[in-house]
Write a protein that holds these residues in place. Sequence first.
Motif, PDB file in Angstrom:
ATOM      1  N   PHE A  34      -3.099  -8.231  -0.784  1.00  0.00           N
ATOM      2  CA  PHE A  34      -2.885  -7.005  -1.542  1.00  0.00           C
ATOM      3  C   PHE A  34      -1.826  -7.307  -2.594  1.00  0.00           C
ATOM      4  CE2 PHE A  34      -4.878  -5.565   2.283  1.00  0.00           C
ATOM      5  CZ  PHE A  34      -5.587  -4.423   1.940  1.00  0.00           C
ATOM      6  N   ASN A  35      -2.257  -7.485  -3.822  1.00  0.00           N
ATOM      7  CA  ASN A  35      -1.341  -7.759  -4.927  1.00  0.00           C
ATOM      8  C   ASN A  35      -0.569  -6.495  -5.277  1.00  0.00           C
ATOM      9  OD1 ASN A  35      -1.903 -10.640  -6.025  1.00  0.00           O
ATOM     10  ND2 ASN A  35      -3.915  -9.804  -5.522  1.00  0.00           N
ATOM     11  N   PRO A  36       0.560  -6.619  -6.000  1.00  0.00           N
ATOM     12  CA  PRO A  36       1.347  -5.427  -6.350  1.00  0.00           C
ATOM     13  C   PRO A  36       0.481  -4.332  -6.983  1.00  0.00           C
ATOM     14  CG  PRO A  36       2.545  -7.405  -6.934  1.00  0.00           C
ATOM     15  CD  PRO A  36       1.165  -7.854  -6.503  1.00  0.00           C
ATOM     16  N   GLY A  37       0.628  -3.117  -6.465  1.00  0.00           N
ATOM     17  CA  GLY A  37      -0.145  -1.981  -6.972  1.00  0.00           C
ATOM     18  C   GLY A  37      -1.412  -1.708  -6.185  1.00  0.00           C
ATOM     19  N   THR A  38      -1.735  -2.593  -5.236  1.00  0.00           N
ATOM     20  CA  THR A  38      -2.973  -2.407  -4.462  1.00  0.00           C
ATOM     21  C   THR A  38      -2.693  -2.031  -3.004  1.00  0.00           C
ATOM     22  OG1 THR A  38      -3.154  -4.746  -3.794  1.00  0.00           O
ATOM     23  CG2 THR A  38      -4.173  -4.114  -5.894  1.00  0.00           C
ATOM     24  N   GLU A  39      -1.433  -1.842  -2.670  1.00  0.00           N
ATOM     25  CA  GLU A  39      -1.047  -1.547  -1.286  1.00  0.00           C
ATOM     26  C   GLU A  39      -1.843  -0.358  -0.744  1.00  0.00           C
ATOM     27  OE1 GLU A  39       1.054  -1.720  -3.911  1.00  0.00           O
ATOM     28  OE2 GLU A  39       2.439  -3.362  -3.511  1.00  0.00           O
ATOM     29  N   ASN A  40      -2.336  -0.511   0.507  1.00  0.00           N
ATOM     30  CA  ASN A  40      -3.227   0.502   1.056  1.00  0.00           C
ATOM     31  C   ASN A  40      -3.182   0.490   2.593  1.00  0.00           C
ATOM     32  OD1 ASN A  40      -5.384   2.082   1.846  1.00  0.00           O
ATOM     33  ND2 ASN A  40      -6.839   1.184   0.418  1.00  0.00           N
ATOM     34  N   PRO A  41      -2.232   1.217   3.198  1.00  0.00           N
ATOM     35  CA  PRO A  41      -2.090   1.235   4.658  1.00  0.00           C
ATOM     36  C   PRO A  41      -3.370   1.591   5.420  1.00  0.00           C
ATOM     37  CG  PRO A  41      -0.199   2.281   3.640  1.00  0.00           C
ATOM     38  CD  PRO A  41      -1.198   2.028   2.541  1.00  0.00           C
ATOM     39  N   GLU A  42      -4.179   2.489   4.873  1.00  0.00           N
ATOM     40  CA  GLU A  42      -5.446   2.849   5.526  1.00  0.00           C
ATOM     41  C   GLU A  42      -6.335   1.615   5.682  1.00  0.00           C
ATOM     42  OE1 GLU A  42      -8.016   6.475   4.426  1.00  0.00           O
ATOM     43  OE2 GLU A  42      -9.005   4.827   3.383  1.00  0.00           O
ATOM     44  N   TYR A  51      -7.435  -6.735  -6.790  1.00  0.00           N
ATOM     45  CA  TYR A  51      -6.890  -6.212  -8.047  1.00  0.00           C
ATOM     46  C   TYR A  51      -7.528  -4.864  -8.333  1.00  0.00           C
ATOM     47  CZ  TYR A  51      -4.775 -10.745  -8.637  1.00  0.00           C
ATOM     48  OH  TYR A  51      -4.010 -11.872  -8.445  1.00  0.00           O
ATOM     49  N   LEU A  52      -7.649  -4.044  -7.281  1.00  0.00           N
ATOM     50  CA  LEU A  52      -8.209  -2.692  -7.399  1.00  0.00           C
ATOM     51  C   LEU A  52      -7.222  -1.726  -6.776  1.00  0.00           C
ATOM     52  CD1 LEU A  52     -11.854  -3.160  -6.017  1.00  0.00           C
ATOM     53  CD2 LEU A  52     -11.208  -2.878  -8.411  1.00  0.00           C
ATOM     54  N   ASN A  53      -7.052  -0.550  -7.392  1.00  0.00           N
ATOM     55  CA  ASN A  53      -6.149   0.428  -6.787  1.00  0.00           C
ATOM     56  C   ASN A  53      -6.775   0.954  -5.488  1.00  0.00           C
ATOM     57  OD1 ASN A  53      -7.663   2.912  -7.195  1.00  0.00           O
ATOM     58  ND2 ASN A  53      -7.149   2.756  -9.351  1.00  0.00           N
ATOM     59  N   VAL A  75      -3.731  -9.388   6.963  1.00  0.00           N
ATOM     60  CA  VAL A  75      -3.321  -8.619   5.789  1.00  0.00           C
ATOM     61  C   VAL A  75      -2.088  -9.299   5.209  1.00  0.00           C
ATOM     62  CG1 VAL A  75      -2.294  -6.426   5.061  1.00  0.00           C
ATOM     63  CG2 VAL A  75      -4.232  -6.436   6.643  1.00  0.00           C
ATOM     64  N   GLU A  76      -2.131  -9.600   3.932  1.00  0.00           N
ATOM     65  CA  GLU A  76      -0.980 -10.212   3.278  1.00  0.00           C
ATOM     66  C   GLU A  76      -0.614  -9.375   2.051  1.00  0.00           C
ATOM     67  OE1 GLU A  76       0.444 -14.680   1.994  1.00  0.00           O
ATOM     68  OE2 GLU A  76      -1.309 -14.428   3.261  1.00  0.00           O
ATOM     69  N   ILE A  77       0.595  -8.836   2.055  1.00  0.00           N
ATOM     70  CA  ILE A  77       1.073  -8.046   0.927  1.00  0.00           C
ATOM     71  C   ILE A  77       1.913  -9.000   0.092  1.00  0.00           C
ATOM     72  CG2 ILE A  77       2.389  -6.011   0.226  1.00  0.00           C
ATOM     73  CD1 ILE A  77       1.672  -5.199   3.363  1.00  0.00           C
ATOM     74  N   ALA A  78       1.307  -9.489  -0.977  1.00  0.00           N
ATOM     75  CA  ALA A  78       1.928 -10.557  -1.752  1.00  0.00           C
ATOM     76  C   ALA A  78       1.307 -10.598  -3.137  1.00  0.00           C
ATOM     77  CB  ALA A  78       1.703 -11.893  -1.042  1.00  0.00           C
TER      78      ALA A  78
END
Length: 121
Positions: free
Chosen positions: A87-95, A64-66, A107-110
């Motif tokens: 990675f919760n919404p708003g925390t997406e970070n490809p690096e 829950y961090l940008n 890695v789970e984008i959810a």
Amino acid sequence: MKNKKTLVLGASENPSRYSNMAIKSLLGNEQSVVAIGQKETEVEGVKIQTKQIPFTNVHTVTLYLNPQRQKDYYNYIVGLQPKRVIFNPGTENPEFYQLLKLNNIQVEIACTLVLLSMKQY
């Protein structure tokens, strides 16, 4: 649902914050919870730490961090060797995805709240 010790990173005592709702929902789904946030406080008996505590047996880290604020935690999270990072919404970070994958961390984008409500956690 098997107990998956979860670190809530970016935890808040504010009941309107998603990290706070996640702590409550995780507890309600009988998951062990540890938490790190900006303020040393407590939510439903879970102490929110302000330092990078070397927790053991962490299965999942839910963020829950940008992305900018995540940088300070890259090495810490990799060092915990969790099975996955959500990675919760708003925390997406490809690096950060790349670094985690290099260290065999899923890695789970959810959304943690949605996963729990659908019994897919």
